[in-house]
Design a protein around this motif. Sequence first.
Motif, PDB file in Angstrom:
ATOM      1  N   ASN A  38       0.715  -1.190  -0.143  1.00 31.53           N
ATOM      2  CA  ASN A  38       0.117   0.005   0.134  1.00 31.53           C
ATOM      3  C   ASN A  38       0.751   1.320   0.069  1.00 31.53           C
ATOM      4  O   ASN A  38       0.260   2.375  -0.169  1.00 31.53           O
ATOM      5  CB  ASN A  38      -0.860  -0.099   1.260  1.00 31.53           C
ATOM      6  CG  ASN A  38      -1.857  -1.121   1.207  1.00 31.53           C
ATOM      7  OD1 ASN A  38      -2.371  -1.441  -0.006  1.00 31.53           O
ATOM      8  ND2 ASN A  38      -2.192  -1.642   2.334  1.00 31.53           N
ATOM      9  N   ASN A  39       2.113   1.142   0.300  1.00 29.79           N
ATOM     10  CA  ASN A  39       2.788   2.354   0.380  1.00 29.79           C
ATOM     11  C   ASN A  39       4.342   2.159  -0.354  1.00 29.79           C
ATOM     12  O   ASN A  39       4.590   0.824  -0.283  1.00 29.79           O
ATOM     13  CB  ASN A  39       2.778   3.071   1.598  1.00 29.79           C
ATOM     14  CG  ASN A  39       3.232   2.041   2.805  1.00 29.79           C
ATOM     15  OD1 ASN A  39       4.161   1.129   2.437  1.00 29.79           O
ATOM     16  ND2 ASN A  39       2.819   2.084   3.980  1.00 29.79           N
TER      17      ASN A  39
ATOM     18  N   SER B 241      -7.253   0.861 -11.684  1.00 26.32           N
ATOM     19  CA  SER B 241      -7.845   1.498 -10.463  1.00 26.32           C
ATOM     20  C   SER B 241      -6.863   1.084  -9.435  1.00 26.32           C
ATOM     21  O   SER B 241      -7.326   1.430  -8.145  1.00 26.32           O
ATOM     22  CB  SER B 241      -9.170   0.670 -10.031  1.00 26.32           C
ATOM     23  OG  SER B 241      -8.850  -0.703 -10.294  1.00 26.32           O
ATOM     24  N   ALA B 242      -5.648   0.387  -9.772  1.00 28.88           N
ATOM     25  CA  ALA B 242      -4.715   0.230  -8.535  1.00 28.88           C
ATOM     26  C   ALA B 242      -4.368   1.325  -8.012  1.00 28.88           C
ATOM     27  O   ALA B 242      -4.144   2.483  -8.562  1.00 28.88           O
ATOM     28  CB  ALA B 242      -3.896  -0.786  -8.958  1.00 28.88           C
ATOM     29  N   SER B 243      -3.547   1.382  -6.804  1.00 29.24           N
ATOM     30  CA  SER B 243      -2.972   2.458  -6.101  1.00 29.24           C
ATOM     31  C   SER B 243      -1.504   2.535  -6.683  1.00 29.24           C
ATOM     32  O   SER B 243      -1.232   1.500  -7.216  1.00 29.24           O
ATOM     33  CB  SER B 243      -2.840   2.135  -4.651  1.00 29.24           C
ATOM     34  OG  SER B 243      -1.851   0.939  -4.569  1.00 29.24           O
ATOM     35  N   THR B 244      -0.860   3.843  -6.265  1.00 24.84           N
ATOM     36  CA  THR B 244       0.326   3.711  -7.285  1.00 24.84           C
ATOM     37  C   THR B 244       1.349   2.764  -6.908  1.00 24.84           C
ATOM     38  O   THR B 244       2.122   2.330  -7.506  1.00 24.84           O
ATOM     39  CB  THR B 244       1.084   5.357  -6.657  1.00 24.84           C
ATOM     40  OG1 THR B 244       0.962   5.487  -5.463  1.00 24.84           O
ATOM     41  CG2 THR B 244       0.550   6.456  -7.314  1.00 24.84           C
TER      42      THR B 244
ATOM     43  N   SER C 270       0.938  -0.179  -5.910  1.00 24.27           N
ATOM     44  CA  SER C 270       0.471  -1.315  -6.806  1.00 24.27           C
ATOM     45  C   SER C 270       1.110  -1.321  -8.216  1.00 24.27           C
ATOM     46  O   SER C 270       1.682  -2.390  -8.735  1.00 24.27           O
ATOM     47  CB  SER C 270      -1.018  -1.668  -6.624  1.00 24.27           C
ATOM     48  OG  SER C 270      -1.547  -2.931  -6.479  1.00 24.27           O
ATOM     49  N   LYS C 271       0.717  -0.212  -8.861  1.00 22.65           N
ATOM     50  CA  LYS C 271       1.096  -0.099 -10.132  1.00 22.65           C
ATOM     51  C   LYS C 271       2.711  -0.073 -10.126  1.00 22.65           C
ATOM     52  O   LYS C 271       3.199  -0.671 -11.107  1.00 22.65           O
ATOM     53  CB  LYS C 271       0.829   1.388 -10.764  1.00 22.65           C
ATOM     54  CG  LYS C 271      -0.634   1.368 -10.968  1.00 22.65           C
ATOM     55  CD  LYS C 271      -0.857   2.894 -11.679  1.00 22.65           C
ATOM     56  CE  LYS C 271      -2.580   3.006 -11.732  1.00 22.65           C
ATOM     57  NZ  LYS C 271      -2.813   4.724 -11.770  1.00 22.65           N
TER      58      LYS C 271
END
Length: 1965
Positions: free
Chosen positions: A1838-1839, A1888-1891, A1893-1894
């Motif tokens: 997530n981060n 739609s993924a978080s950064t 994740s990308k």
Amino acid sequence: MPRELAAVACVGAFYEKMGRMLGSSFPETVNNLLKSLKSAESQGRSEILMSLQKVLNGLGGAAASCHRDIYKNARSLLTDRSMAVRCAVAKCLLELQNEAVFMWTAELENVATLCFKALENSNYGVRVAVSKLLGTVMATALIPKQATVMRQNVKRATLEEVLELMATGFLRGGSGFLKSGGEMLKVGGSVNREVRVGVTQAYVVFVTTLGGQWLERNFATFLSHVLDLVSHPRATQTHVEAVYSRRCVSFILRATVGSLLGEKAQIAAAKDICQAIGKQMKAVEAVVNDANSENKSGAADVAASQHVMVCALQELGSLVQSLNATASPLIQEPSIGLLETVTSVLLHPSMAARLAAAWCLRCVAVALPFQLTPFLDRCAERLNNLKTSPEAVSGYSFAMAALLGGVHQCPLGIPHAKGKMVVSIAEDLLRTAAQNSRLSLQRTQAGWLLLGALMTLGPSVVRYHLPKMLLLWRNVFPRSLKELEAEKARGDSFTWQVTLEGRAGALCAMRSFVAHCPELLTEDVIRKLMTPIECAMTMMSHIPSVIKAHGAHLKASAAMVRLRLYDILALLPPKTYEGSFNALLRELVAEFTLTDNSANTTTSLLRSLCHYDDSVLLGSWLQETDHKSIEDQLQPNSASGSGALEHDPSSIYLRIPAGEAVPGPLPLGVSVIDASVALFGVVFPHVSYKHRLQMLDHFAECVKQAKGVRQQAVQLNIFTAVLSALKGLAENKSTLGPEEVRKSALTLVMGALDNPNPILRCAAGEALGRMAQVVGEASFIARMAQYSFDKLKSARDVVSRTGHSLALGCLHRYVGGIGSGQHLKTSVSILLALAQDGTSPEVQTWSLHSLALIVDSSGPMYRGYVEPTLSLVLTLLLTVPPSHTEVHQCLGRCLGAIITTVGPELQGNGATISTIRSSCLVGCAITQDHSDSLVQAAAISCLQQLHMFAPRHVNLSSLVPSLCVHLCSSHLLLRRAAVACLRQLAQREAAEVCEYAMSLAKNAGDKENSGININPFAPGAGSRRDAHSRHQGVNITETGLEGVLFGMLDRETDRKLCSDIHDTLGHMLSSLAVENLSHWLMLCKDVLAASSDMSTAAPLGGGKDEESEKKDEMDDDTMFTTLGEEDKSKPSVAPRWATRVFAADCLCRVIMLCENANKAHFDLALARSARLKNPKNDFLVLHLSDLIRMAFMAATDHSNQLRMAGLQALEDIIKKFASVPEPEFPGHVILEQYQANVGAALRPAFSQDTPSDITAKACQVCSAWIGSGVVSDLNDLRRVHNLLVSSLDKVQAGKGSSSQLYRESATTMEKLAVLKAWAEVYVVAMKIKKEAETKPKRVLKSTEEDEDDFGTVDELPPDSLITLVQPELPALSRLWLAALKDYALLTLPAEFATQLPPDGGAFYTPETIDTARLHYRNSWAPILHAVALWLNSTGFNASESTEETATAMPNSQKRATSIMLNQTPGTPPTTKSLPEINKDRMHLILGVSIQFLCSPRPEEPVEHVTSCLQALHTLLDSPCARIHIAEDQLLGVELLSVLHRLLLTWDPPSVQLLVTGVVQQIVRAAQDYLQEKRNALNEDDIEEKENPLALGEGGESGGLVPGKSLVFAAMELLMFILVRHMPHLSSKVSDSPSHIAAKSHLSEESARLVAATVTILSDLPSLCSPAGCMTILPTILFLITRVLKETAVKSADNQVPPPVSAALQGIKNIVTLPTVKTDETQKQWTGLIRSTLASILEYSQPEASKPVLDEVSILTAIALFLWSASTEIIGVQCLQNGCMNRFKSALNSCDPWVQAKCYQLLLSVFQHTNRALSTPYIHSLAPIMVEKLKAVERSRPNNNLELLAVQEGIKVLETLVALGEDQNRVQLLALLVPTLISYLLNENAFASASTASKDLHEFALQNLMHIGPLYPHAFKTVMGAAPELKTRLETAVRASQASKAKAAARQPPPTVHSTPTIKLKTSFF
């Protein structure tokens, strides 16, 4: 009776408050009061008169019809026999004269006569009141109040008439007037002394009422009138009378000129006095030159002129002394000719005038020290030229003696050679005395006087002349008894007179020697002194026969010899003359029992030997008044107050007793008796009991024999002697003796307790108390007490009642509460009874005084008697008539003592305590309301005590205003009490005090404007109502109480009072200044501004006449209230220099207070924003221009003290504000705009005639200014820099170039200050240069392109400051080294004194060595630092070549010149080689440093310690110094142990950090040296490999010797620092009970220290041989691991604390040590490393109680071991498992940061070259990793941190793939590739993924694209095995290409940027 009194008082109060509202009833009231006045007794009379005063006050001009009646009735009572009535009449008439014009017109002469009569036989209170009346009436007659003048046309008196009237009183007393003057003059009755003293006070009142400006305009007339008074034959009938008249006139001048005139006016007055002296002297010279005409009148004129001279010269001296350096215009203006005038008086025929002139010269020299040496030279020259004139010899020697006596008041002293000059002149005078009989007496006296004066210069000068002095002393007296006998027969009366005078002079010089040079009094010297002294004692017995043979005129000379003998014996230890006790005691006793003396002379010491508290009985409180110097004349003992210089010329060079302006030794007759009494007290304790008994019996006999007046005198003297003896016994802690001695003493004392003379009774009581103290036996005390009890029960007469009641008090006082406890009850009951005896106020006074003594001494034991005592005190306060002031004073004392006894209990709330408290408060209120100033003072001190114990119960709102009113009282004691009380209040409640004081001002203003003077404090009313008030009522303006106190500083001369005012202002300042900045700064500014204009009293608009026309229209009444006060409201004088100095000090304090308060005070931007939020906020930085202006005004003043204070303030301002930025011009500082002011303030301090101390201070400011970095432009900086350059030239000019005005050490001070300033500048310059070199270079390109851009000019080139210092460096370095060498020599202990060079050092002379030490002590540290910097930069290459004058460019290594150190001037330079020179320099610097660091005194500034440590650090930067310290190991050890010692005593972290720096340097030096030795060995014999390693400490055995071992010393010191900051490291500390277990977080500074310490610790093993290593390593490893454990605590931002990184680095250093792996130590080493690792593993077991450990650091440590150590050591199973478990728990940690770091560390472990070590870890940990990485698919990061962890994991896996052999690669890829593919997202999910994740998707894709080509075969195999993987991969690749294409379409130019961005992410670590 009491009812009538109450009614009378009420009537008065009505009228005072209501005034005209009571209408026309007043004639009736006044008539009734006057009727009852005729029949009333004295208490009634005084009450009625006080009421009349109030009626007059209330009605003002309206009561005109009754004025004459009141005057007629009252005037006859001015001579009433009751003193209280006289006071009341005087006050009433004073009120009357405000309106009754006839009093100062038609009746003026009668009023004056009445006043003179009233002064006859008056007491102090009457004199004050009557002189107030007389002075005011005279002043009004001269300049009437305008309102009254307009109503009736009056004829004014002229000044001549008024002064003539006053003079009549002064010269003829109260007996009739000029009409009958003729007969009176024939009779020749002497003037009544009381009248003269009263008229003297009236003169002062007269001038004070007219004001300072009147005095300024009429000073010449007034002066000539006053001086005529002393030249009048009636004022000088006898010598003592003449002295008294002189005292009176001096008092008039001092009290008027001294306090009413401002500094400018005082200078003008001094000119007038000069002219008067000149005129007199001309007249005298005319008479002297005209001697042949033998006119009688001329001789009388000369005799009279001497008194005029004395008065004028004394006033001139006092004026100049009070003006201090402000008086310089007087000396420098040739038209005044002050010096010529004064020196001309040195030839006056009369000795008194010559002495006064000498004294005046001394005053001038002390005020203007630069005149001291020229004066001495001039006097010496005149003495030589006029050797043949007796007056010249006497006068000039007086002047020289006086000047020498003044030297101790001039801190800069005089050149040492002047001592030699004086000795040669004196010797010459003594040698030539016998040649010419006309001059022998004068020359003898002059010679010895000069030698006595020389002694006051102290041991440093006298040491050189002592042998000669001892010889001279020996030769004055006969050598043997035979010669002494022979002498008696020879000689005539003249030779005897000369002989006696010579011997007296010699003894006097001896006494001066013993008093001023106690350091030189060795046993040997005392023995040599005793020879002439014993001879003098023997001679005493021969003298009577000589006097018989040659006439009585020798008596005086003989008495002088005796006086000198007693004086010197009293200073020597009595043991030295034990043998002569018998003869000596016979002389002493005969002296004070007046055996051979027909006059009834009494000693003057009795008062001072009685207890200070008994002043109320003796009236000696008079010495605490402003009129002390004239009231002394009225004391009963012989010649009291008639001190004059001519009685004893030697007093002209002695120190003046505190509190006296001019020394006034008493006449010889009294002085001899005083000296004999004092010596008796010294000798008595050493005399045998038998002799004591004989003497005491003899005393009783003497008293019995004498009769009448003589008996009183003998008794007084005997008692003083006995008291002196008892005091001596008590001080020596010896006893009185056996029973018969006690009995004899008791009889003597008890007999005097019934003596009618109160002084004797007082002395007897005191003696009784002292006896009890000395005997100290309970039975003896009981006997004495019982005797007094019995006496008091039976006796009815006043005398014995008073005497015995005092005896009880004294017994308690000296034995204390415990010793006399059992008599307490009886004593108290008897005294309480006596105190109620209303018939005799005297008995009441004495018994109450004793009661107060008992309460004081009993302390808590008295608690039981408090209630009855209090009730008695209150009753008496209400019943005793107020006119008995002594009783009321004693009641006040009792009240104060009771309050102290009850003490802090007074805060309680119990019923009894509340009653006690309210009784105390009521008592205070009654005493406060009394009219007598002493009673009011007692009340104030009672309230002060109450406030101390029970502050809540003292009402400040009423107390403070009343204190403010007392500040202007005319009574010193009252002012003292008020200020002392304010001082205590301001300590706690400064704000309230100021507020209440201001309310007083507001009330005064309102009442005044309403036209009715109700408020007694209004300036108008106050000055009329309170007859005591000084110039006016209290005048509090908008400056508040602070302003009033500042004003008082200008008027007050009393030391205690001034110091209390300073303290009060200080307390107010510390609590109020920060809150109320602008107010306090304004106050200081107003005071300081006076220095720039130095105006006289505030100028008035026009003369009085113009004003009267303007005021015509006003109605009478308002006029009457305002006019008189017109000129009073302005400050009477401009602030004097002492007050201005205080204001400058206050300024520095304000800056300091602000520094501790709020950052915004020193930050313009902050201050402005805070000001916007709240306009009331006030900050120092907003007043910067005022601060600079004040400092500038002070620094450029006339007064030297003020210049010092101003420069100090300037330095403070520079230091505090140097770094404050200017918000509007970024890159600039706020001080830049003031550079002109700073330069201008400094320039005058470098002028030729400035005293050294000021120049030294200015150098300090210069270096602060240059070093502060405020000025960025070199040209601006040069202005100040040039001042330093010019001073440096002066220093180089060498000794003796300028003419010497001060002692040599003053030059030392100045030169060292210059060198110190340069050193400080150089240190700053080098620091800037170093910073510039270490800073990364700014991109240069920009500056080249835009050369003309002004932005770059502001930035100074980094080495510009160094360019200023560089040209001076060659010279400077030489001087610095010379100064250091001097300092090193001067700090040698005393036993090496012989090694000091005989002719002094580079900057000091041997004679002034003691004073020079101080200056070196202040300046050596910066110089040391500078020398170290210089040596480090170039100096070690600088040899001795003095020819090459250095044109050293910055940084160039050209040889700077430096003169050789050990070169004595005049010897040819022996050339030393450079290494030798450098060695000398090293020794010098290390020696100075070690010597200082061994034991820096606690008062040393911390800057010295830091400078010294920085110098050492800098020095050890240079290779030369390192080799030096490493070669000689003991040097290093010594230095380390000294540093250790320093740490024990100095706490500041800055010092500790510097110490660790120096230790590190020492260790590095040793390392380098050892390495070189090893390398050398390696080259020599390559065959024997083991040899070089065995070098190092510990050798073969491994033993370290404390004291010789560098390693041991370093460990000791480092351990100390560690334990200081982490006490739990030491088991000793942590087990001790005082240790608190809580572990605090280390502060930033501590962390830095611990880190530095650990780093050095890990360096130590490299200094040891392998065996040595094994000795120290356990300790070092233990400490490092413990530090790691304590400091490796998890922090929020994952920062690694410095100690942890240091510890890790240390572990790495130790584990990789090359030297240790020898066969002998292998086993031990293995064990050590294993246990260390084991303990680290053990620490990292998670425990609940501890703070969370930082796993990363522990893992790092483990990894370090795994990297560095071999498998054999740590391949042990248990260690391996431990390590693996640590890694496992980290992998499973929930903190992604820990995971990431863990992966990184594993990567390094897996890559280890030694497969045997890494394989077990791969096997055990890889599976867990794979699991973790697989799990990511389900919980994507997530981060960034989590992403990082995954990326690091994948890296490890990739590494493993790379490490694996080809055959296993497919299996390994089968783990890696699916994991990566599982991280890829499909297109919908991607959007739609978080950064994070990308990013993971991108990362996986990149990696796959990278792996494919690397292992194509294996990759294909894996992909083929799982088709779904393949599809996912392909989709992802396509999507990625599509998105790239889109991006390319949007961005026409193709960019190759995308790949690197991803790469960057990969190589995150």
